[in-house]
Design a protein around this motif. Structure first.
Motif, PDB file in Angstrom:
ATOM      1  N   VAL A 184      36.149  51.958  27.429  1.00  0.00           N
ATOM      2  CA  VAL A 184      35.554  50.645  27.204  1.00  0.00           C
ATOM      3  C   VAL A 184      35.217  50.516  25.723  1.00  0.00           C
ATOM      4  N   MET A 185      35.592  49.389  25.120  1.00  0.00           N
ATOM      5  CA  MET A 185      35.299  49.145  23.710  1.00  0.00           C
ATOM      6  C   MET A 185      34.143  48.157  23.579  1.00  0.00           C
ATOM      7  N   TYR A 186      33.229  48.467  22.669  1.00  0.00           N
ATOM      8  CA  TYR A 186      32.091  47.593  22.386  1.00  0.00           C
ATOM      9  C   TYR A 186      32.279  46.971  21.003  1.00  0.00           C
ATOM     10  N   SER A 187      31.592  45.859  20.780  1.00  0.00           N
ATOM     11  CA  SER A 187      31.684  45.159  19.499  1.00  0.00           C
ATOM     12  C   SER A 187      30.313  45.074  18.837  1.00  0.00           C
ATOM     13  N   LEU A 188      30.296  45.262  17.547  1.00  0.00           N
ATOM     14  CA  LEU A 188      29.090  45.077  16.739  1.00  0.00           C
ATOM     15  C   LEU A 188      29.450  44.137  15.600  1.00  0.00           C
ATOM     16  N   THR A 189      28.810  42.973  15.552  1.00  0.00           N
ATOM     17  CA  THR A 189      29.129  41.970  14.531  1.00  0.00           C
ATOM     18  C   THR A 189      28.008  41.883  13.496  1.00  0.00           C
ATOM     19  N   ILE A 190      28.388  41.994  12.234  1.00  0.00           N
ATOM     20  CA  ILE A 190      27.475  41.778  11.105  1.00  0.00           C
ATOM     21  C   ILE A 190      27.952  40.506  10.409  1.00  0.00           C
ATOM     22  N   PRO A 191      27.288  39.361  10.651  1.00  0.00           N
ATOM     23  CA  PRO A 191      27.750  38.102  10.055  1.00  0.00           C
ATOM     24  C   PRO A 191      27.517  38.053   8.548  1.00  0.00           C
TER      25      PRO A 191
END
Length: 375
Positions: free
Chosen positions: A104-111
């Motif tokens: 399973v892949m997770y996402s971390l977003t830094i705008p």
């Protein structure tokens, strides 16, 4: 002899039946109606995996799963990771999934536009990451604005290291392709100005023009007078509370970052700039613009002269006043009232620097002119 032959035949029949029904059970739809995620830790054996799958209700019989994996020669082929097991997945489906290693892949977003402190808060709060946060905070502006993909168990330090490396690579790449006549002494000044542009506008169609205004001002020795620098000087990396406007008194407060009060650039960036803001500063529009003010629709109006800018400011202040009057009427109708001597900048129809004149925005006219509206 007849007894021995009969016994052997019974054993063969029993083994054949066991093999047949075991194969059926190994390949038939599983018991889980909803599916689930399943974590295989490193160095976990097939027996432990089978027992955990049975306890979780993902398979019906751990022994059948274990024997099936062995029959297919996959005893040592199951990989560590977190897996999304589909509803009614058979034991064979689960074996093949664990063999594939497709976690399973997770996402971390830094705008774009977050400060380093705000970005680190996102990393610290991500439950799929492991490990502690670093004791020292990286320099402002040094983290890439990106979406990272990772598997459960990746460390927070790994995320930070990647963001640092990606930002350095990006900054160096864009800096190498900069226009030759920029009034910037080094990469640090480049990133600092890009961070101001990042906070001033999110509009892709005007970033390079906003950058041109600030670069033109630097070339002429004019103060930048950018509202976001006021905010950073007051609140630092935590950022301004959403319900806190910029007051007239804030604009007068001397901080190392308040470009209404200091000449040149602040000592550090005020946020993490993205690629678009960096590109805008490296290769800005070719204009004579020295001023811009909000147009009330999310964009800005630009001007090359102070007279033209003052006309734009007057229109914006008129719009602000109209909106304030409508809000006051609505509040009055609701039976509320209030009076604050330290009004939000722009609430009285005066320029953002609060000098009481509608024809001046400071020593040279303010670049943004919309203090109180900046985010």
């Amino acid at each position: 002899m007849n007894f021995v032959i009969s016994l052997v035949m019974l054993i063969v029949l029993a083994a054949g039946a066991a093999l047949y029904f075991g194969k059926q059970e190994f390949t038939e739809p599983g018991p889980s109606a909803n599916g689930d995620t399943f974590l295989v830790k490193p160095n976990t054996g097939v027996q432990d995996i089978a027992d955990q799958l049975e306890r979780r209700g993902l398979i019906t019989d751990a022994r059948v799963f274990r024997l099936g994996v062995r029959a297919f020669g996959n005893d040592s082929a199951l990989k560590a990771g977190e897996y999304a097991i589909k509803p009614r997945a058979s034991m064979r489906d689960i074996m093949e999934l664990l063999k594939s290693g497709k976690s399973v892949m997770y996402s971390l977003t830094i705008p774009e536009g977050l400060t380093v402190e705000q970005a680190l808060e996102r990393i610290a709060d991500e439950p799929a990451l492991s490990g502690v946060m670093p004791a020292a905070m990286p320099p402002e502006g040094s983290l890439a604005t990106d979406t990272l993909r990772f598997t459960r168990g990746a460390t927070r330090q790994q995320m930070i290291d990647k963001l640092l490396a990606d930002q350095k690579k990006l900054v160096d790449e864009v800096w190498q392709r900069r226009a030759p006549d920029l009034p910037l002494a080094n990469v640090q000044e480049f990133v600092t100005l890009a961070s101001i542009v990042e906070k001033e506008t999110g509009r892709g169609d005007e970033r390079s023009r906003v950058a041109a205004v600030f670069l033109n001002r630097l070339a002429k020795g004019m103060r930048l007078q950018s509202d976001p620098t006021i905010i950073y000087g007051l609140f630092g990396g935590k950022g301004k509370p959403a319900d806190r406007p910029i007051y007239q008194s804030d604009i007068q407060k001397l901080t190392p970052y308040n470009t209404y009060a200091i000449s040149g650039l602040p000592p550090t960036p005020i946020a993490n700039p993205g690629r678009a803001a960096l590109e805008a500063v490296a290769n800005p529009s070719k204009t004579d613009d020295l001023y811009f003010v909000a147009d009330g629709t999310g964009g800005h109006v630009f001007a090359a002269t102070l007279d033209e800018h003052n006309e734009n400011v007057a229109r914006y202040r008129a719009l602000q006043k109209k909106q304030a009057d409508e809000a006051a009427k609505a509040a009055s109708a609701a039976g509320t009232s209030g009076n604050n001597a330290d009004k939000p900048a722009g609430s009285s129809g005066k320029p953002a620097d609060g000098n009481g004149s509608d024809t001046s925005g400071g020593d040279n006219g303010d670049a943004g002119g919309d203090a109180g509206a900046a985010q």
